[in-house]
Enzyme design. Structure first.
Site, PDB file in Angstrom:
ATOM      1  CG  ASN A 118     -25.934   3.444  15.511  1.00  0.00           C
ATOM      2  OD1 ASN A 118     -24.851   4.263  14.011  1.00  0.00           O
ATOM      3  ND2 ASN A 118     -27.155   3.073  14.652  1.00  0.00           N
ATOM      4  CG  PHE A 122     -22.862   5.048   6.257  1.00  0.00           C
ATOM      5  CD1 PHE A 122     -24.331   4.306   6.957  1.00  0.00           C
ATOM      6  CD2 PHE A 122     -22.917   5.615   5.299  1.00  0.00           C
ATOM      7  CE1 PHE A 122     -25.482   4.624   6.973  1.00  0.00           C
ATOM      8  CE2 PHE A 122     -24.466   5.996   4.453  1.00  0.00           C
ATOM      9  CZ  PHE A 122     -25.670   5.222   5.433  1.00  0.00           C
ATOM     10  CB  SER A 183     -27.573   6.956   8.643  1.00  0.00           C
ATOM     11  OG  SER A 183     -26.122   7.283   9.898  1.00  0.00           O
ATOM     12  CG  ASN A 185     -24.435   8.062  12.511  1.00  0.00           C
ATOM     13  OD1 ASN A 185     -25.072   8.583  13.637  1.00  0.00           O
ATOM     14  ND2 ASN A 185     -25.194   7.038  12.892  1.00  0.00           N
ATOM     15  CB  THR A 186     -22.623   9.936   6.305  1.00  0.00           C
ATOM     16  OG1 THR A 186     -22.267   8.280   6.857  1.00  0.00           O
ATOM     17  CG2 THR A 186     -21.910  10.706   5.536  1.00  0.00           C
ATOM     18  CE  LYS A 226     -34.020   2.974   7.712  1.00  0.00           C
ATOM     19  NZ  LYS A 226     -32.958   1.097   8.419  1.00  0.00           N
ATOM     20  CG  ASN A 255     -32.045   5.835   9.688  1.00  0.00           C
ATOM     21  OD1 ASN A 255     -31.945   4.948  10.156  1.00  0.00           O
ATOM     22  ND2 ASN A 255     -31.627   5.531   8.093  1.00  0.00           N
TER      23      ASN A 255
END
Length: 366
Positions: A118, A122, A183, A185-186, A226, A255
């Site tokens: 993915n 967010f 994450s 993805n940011t 995390k 994560n």
């Protein structure tokens, strides 16, 4: 059987994100229909077992198996998920302001690898919308953790303000909080796992949690961090050192990963974070390392590639006090919770333990 023979084939013919939304909003709807929550519990609920009930941070967990963040991003289906047999659940990741996330498509299945990739970014309705959703709940039978992050447009040097804002808005609605700095993805978010940036962020988070506790009263609420599975040895040492000194209550390991080792499905080339079976061994080894580094004094929630009771038990013996699933729920359906709990009971009995807490960190005592 119902999931694998009927629901899964239908969902897996759909776009992954559409199937995701259908599942979450279906549970949201079901929880509001009189009698349906009881049906969910009757079909998928897990028999409570004293051997698996955990007490941690002054919270009671009906079982050690929870739902990881990312599925219920806005906290709209807590009532439905809580009837399935989870011992706890995370909602989010939530940011102070609403944001749409990254461009679609951004969620990909890798069935041959029992994995997902993915790059959602967010996507959520914002902290106030989550507060409104959680505020409608009369009560929840399981602890609910609020997973918090920063908005994409917020530079790292001001990130702590976003985390503090989430805590202020949601403090009264969560049983505990999770600081998501891992994450992939940011942009640049993972840089917050290191050095002065991490220290400044955690100082702000712990300070805000203390301030909210003073304002609201009651027992102090735990806050966890995390971390990513992709930290180098040197980065891990530094990160854990800062986390230990910060006064947070625990760590979630781990994560999603950027690694693509051993994947066979064509979607392996998609950008984003990988979850599922490929993380099973990696996350368990990381749990073991962090447990040893902290002397077992900082509780760990283990996450990553849990598909069987043995997977969960391995993480507990490596040092996890609780575990979480996500990808396995997508591939196996809600029935996996019963399998995990019954399997854990059998494994405890086999090893001569009378309670799950006796197995925590057992590998370090052998």
């Amino acid at each position: 059987m119902v999931y694998k023979s009927i629901a899964k084939p239908v969902l897996f013919r759909m776009d992954p994100e559409k199937a995701h939304h259908l599942t979450v909003h279906g549970l949201e709807f079901a929880s509001k229909v009189p009698g349906l929550p009881s049906c969910i519990q009757a079909v998928w609920g897990v028999r409570k077992a004293a051997e698996l009930q955990m007490s941690l941070w002054n919270l009671s967990f009906p079982s050690p198996v929870g739902l990881a963040a990312g599925l219920d991003k806005n906290g709209v289906a807590v009532a439905g998920f809580s009837q399935m047999g989870f011992g706890f659940m995370e909602v989010g990741t939530v940011t102070p302001k609403p944001q749409s996330g990254n461009d679609k498509p951004r969620l990909f299945r890798l069935p041959e690898d029992d994995a997902l990739i993915n790059r959602m970014g967010f996507n959520n309705l914002g902290a106030q919308a989550m507060a409104d959703s959680l505020g409608k709940l009369k009560s929840t039978p399981i602890p609910v953790a609020v997973n918090i992050g920063k908005n994409k447009v917020t530079p790292n040097e001001h990130a702590e303000e976003d985390y503090r804002s989430c805590i202020r808005t949601l403090y009264s609605h969560g049983d505990f909080f999770v600081v998501n700095i891992s994450s992939p993805n940011t942009p640049d978010l993972r840089n917050l796992q290191h050095g002065n940036d991490l220290q400044r962020l955690l100082d702000a988070v712990v300070g805000e949690m203390n301030a909210q506790h003073q304002e609201h009263g009651g027992s102090p609420k735990p806050v966890l961090v995390k971390i990513a599975p992709d930290l180098t040895d040197i980065e891990l040492q530094s990160t854990i050192s800062v986390i230990e000194a910060s006064g947070v209550s625990g760590i979630i390991i781990s994560n999603t990963t950027l690694s693509r080792d051993g994947l066979s499905h064509p979607n392996r080339d998609q950008a984003g974070g990988l979850s599922g079976r490929p993380l099973t061994i990696r996350s368990t080894e990381l749990i073991s390392r962090v447990y040893a580094m902290t002397g077992g004094k900082l509780p760990i929630i283990g996450s990553g590639g849990i598909f069987t009771a043995q997977d969960a038990y391995d993480k507990i013996k490596a040092g996890a006090s609780l575990v979480e699933i996500y990808t396995a729920l997508i591939y196996e359906g809600p029935g996996i919770l019963k399998k995990l709990n019954e399997g854990l009971l059998a494994l405890l009995k086999k090893d001569g333990y009378t309670h799950i807490s006796q197995a925590i960190g057992a590998d370090h005592r052998s």
